[in-house]
Write a protein that holds these residues in place. Structure first.
Motif, short mmCIF file in Angstrom:
data_model
loop_
_atom_site.label_atom_id
_atom_site.label_comp_id
_atom_site.label_asym_id
_atom_site.label_seq_id
_atom_site.Cartn_x
_atom_site.Cartn_y
_atom_site.Cartn_z
N LYS A 198 9.32 66.49 20.43
CA LYS A 198 9.58 65.73 19.89
C LYS A 198 11.02 64.44 19.39
O LYS A 198 11.85 64.56 19.26
N TYR A 217 11.20 58.43 13.01
CA TYR A 217 11.77 57.94 11.86
C TYR A 217 12.70 56.73 12.61
O TYR A 217 13.20 55.68 11.61
N LEU A 250 4.51 62.32 15.08
CA LEU A 250 4.57 63.51 13.78
C LEU A 250 4.56 63.33 12.66
O LEU A 250 5.06 62.13 12.01
N THR A 276 4.10 67.49 9.48
CA THR A 276 4.04 68.61 9.95
C THR A 276 4.53 69.92 8.77
O THR A 276 4.01 69.69 7.76
N ASN A 329 5.66 73.14 8.26
CA ASN A 329 7.26 73.51 7.63
C ASN A 329 7.41 73.08 6.33
O ASN A 329 6.92 72.06 6.23
N GLY A 359 10.40 71.62 5.32
CA GLY A 359 11.07 70.73 4.97
C GLY A 359 10.44 69.49 4.77
O GLY A 359 10.90 69.02 4.71
N SER A 360 8.95 69.93 5.65
CA SER A 360 8.98 68.69 5.49
C SER A 360 7.80 67.91 4.28
O SER A 360 7.89 66.67 3.75
N ASP A 381 10.85 67.75 2.13
CA ASP A 381 11.83 66.94 2.01
C ASP A 381 11.80 65.03 2.06
O ASP A 381 11.93 64.33 0.90
N PHE A 382 10.88 64.36 3.04
CA PHE A 382 10.95 62.82 2.84
C PHE A 382 8.82 62.65 3.54
O PHE A 382 9.17 61.53 2.97
N GLN A 383 8.68 63.55 4.35
CA GLN A 383 7.00 63.32 4.16
C GLN A 383 6.31 63.27 3.11
O GLN A 383 5.33 62.15 3.13
N ASP A 396 13.68 69.62 15.14
CA ASP A 396 12.99 70.53 15.56
C ASP A 396 13.72 71.63 14.65
O ASP A 396 14.57 71.72 13.80
N ILE A 397 12.72 73.07 14.28
CA ILE A 397 12.69 74.06 12.76
C ILE A 397 12.72 74.65 13.42
O ILE A 397 12.66 75.32 15.17
N PRO A 435 15.87 63.49 10.55
CA PRO A 435 16.48 64.13 9.63
C PRO A 435 14.50 64.15 8.97
O PRO A 435 13.97 64.75 8.33
N MET A 479 12.04 66.12 9.68
CA MET A 479 11.17 67.52 9.69
C MET A 479 11.44 67.88 8.59
O MET A 479 11.14 69.14 8.15
N GLY A 480 12.64 67.27 7.85
CA GLY A 480 13.62 68.27 6.67
C GLY A 480 14.31 69.43 7.38
O GLY A 480 15.00 69.36 7.58
N LYS A 481 14.46 69.66 5.91
CA LYS A 481 15.81 70.99 6.04
C LYS A 481 16.03 71.87 6.37
O LYS A 481 16.84 72.36 7.35
N ASP A 482 14.98 72.37 7.30
CA ASP A 482 14.81 73.65 8.31
C ASP A 482 14.66 73.50 9.70
O ASP A 482 14.93 74.46 10.36
#
Lengths: 206, 206
Positions: free
Chosen positions: A23, A53, A75, A78, A80, A82-83, A85-87, B26-27, B52, B54-57
């Protein structure tokens, strides 16, 4: 690092493909050095995962290695939590990850060589996805790395809908494959699971 | 790796802060191991940079280390050309990087402890930025790592407008500091440049 080097060399020595899920997302000369470090030399893998990003200049330094049969999965969506939050943020009526897929398609045109599927692939988790059809439309010329089967609940019907026609998906199973096995019967259970998974996943491209 | 370990230990041994610009993203358990690897042990740095996407996790596993005086800068607006590809895309009337800053602010509320500035900082390049005022508004409670001064053309007036009041910026100079020096007078020229840079940059917080 020694263990990593040994695992990577062993897998390549038996003729299998190594995907280094690193990643990475850095620019210019730094990205060039990461490309060299992961796709040649002591730690040579066949494919890396990259983060989009920072944009094109974080991805294009890997292009030189594509002529040497290497590839990358960037990516997009994803698997997870948290995906979201932005994706999943909506830009011009579609989620950000769809913009990533479209940019990959655009950048792929600059890769020398003649490929049916671009060596610049994408990571797309299908768990919780609503629009498999749009995803398929935006990824028909590229390889997909599909995580989340098993533990993270990716549905086999969704995976089939996405890749059955083009047969352009690599499906990743991690925890669903190795978790919760006693040391005493590790080999046996792993072998059983591998056969079961092969059976289930081969359904996706029938 | 040995050279990296020696450089990191040396800088810390003279009481200076080490920012490991690793741009990890990465998560879960993987992020936890990266946090441990970069913020403790043989390769201990003080601050890491994170992606960022992949987000919060992908960010929260680093929180545990903030109680040990560690910190992180999350990529919001980077200073490279490709930053336009995704970071500048407009979501609900503002660029994606502004959404990142707002999420960091939200997540910072969950970090235990009482901080004037959140240990969850942001990378914000000010070259080519149009709306320094909005950027300042969205980053007044956090530390900023500001790249691009020198070679990439970040303007000293923009940097001043952003950090003069809160004094919450760390300004990075890379190529503008080290590039194009002959080996024979490396120390001397580096020392001169350091003094010149210190003078220029101290203007930003006057």
């Amino acid at each position: 690092m020694v263990a990593y080097q040994q695992i990577v060399s062993y897998i390549r020595s038996i003729g299998e493909i190594v995907i280094a899920d690193v990643k990475r997302g850095d620019i210019g000369s730094t990205a060039g050095l990461y490309a060299k470090g992961h796709l040649s030399g002591d730690f040579e893998a066949d494919v890396v995962t990259l983060s989009p990003y920072m944009g094109k200049d974080a991805i294009s330094p890997y292009f030189d290695f594509f002529a040497k049969d290497k590839g990358a999965f960037v990516l997009a969506k994803t698997s997870n939590e948290g995906s979201k939050d932005f994706q999943d943020l909506i830009i011009d009526g579609q989620p950000l990850y769809m913009s990533v897929l479209q940019k990959l398609k655009e950048w792929s045109k600059e890769i020398p060589g003649n490929y049916k599927f671009s060596p610049l692939g994408a990571v797309v988790g299908v768990n919780e996805l609503k629009d498999i059809k749009a995803l398929k439309e935006n990824s028909k010329d590229t390889y997909l790395l599909i995580p989340g089967y098993g533990a993270q609940g990716a549905n086999i019907e969704d995976i089939r809908a996405l890749i059955q026609e083009n047969k352009n998906g690599v499906i990743n199973v991690s925890r669903g494959y190795t978790a919760g096995i006693n040391e005493s019967d590790f080999r046996k259970v792993l072998s059983q699971r591998a056969q079961q998974l092969a059976k289930e996943l081969s359904e996706c491209i029938k």
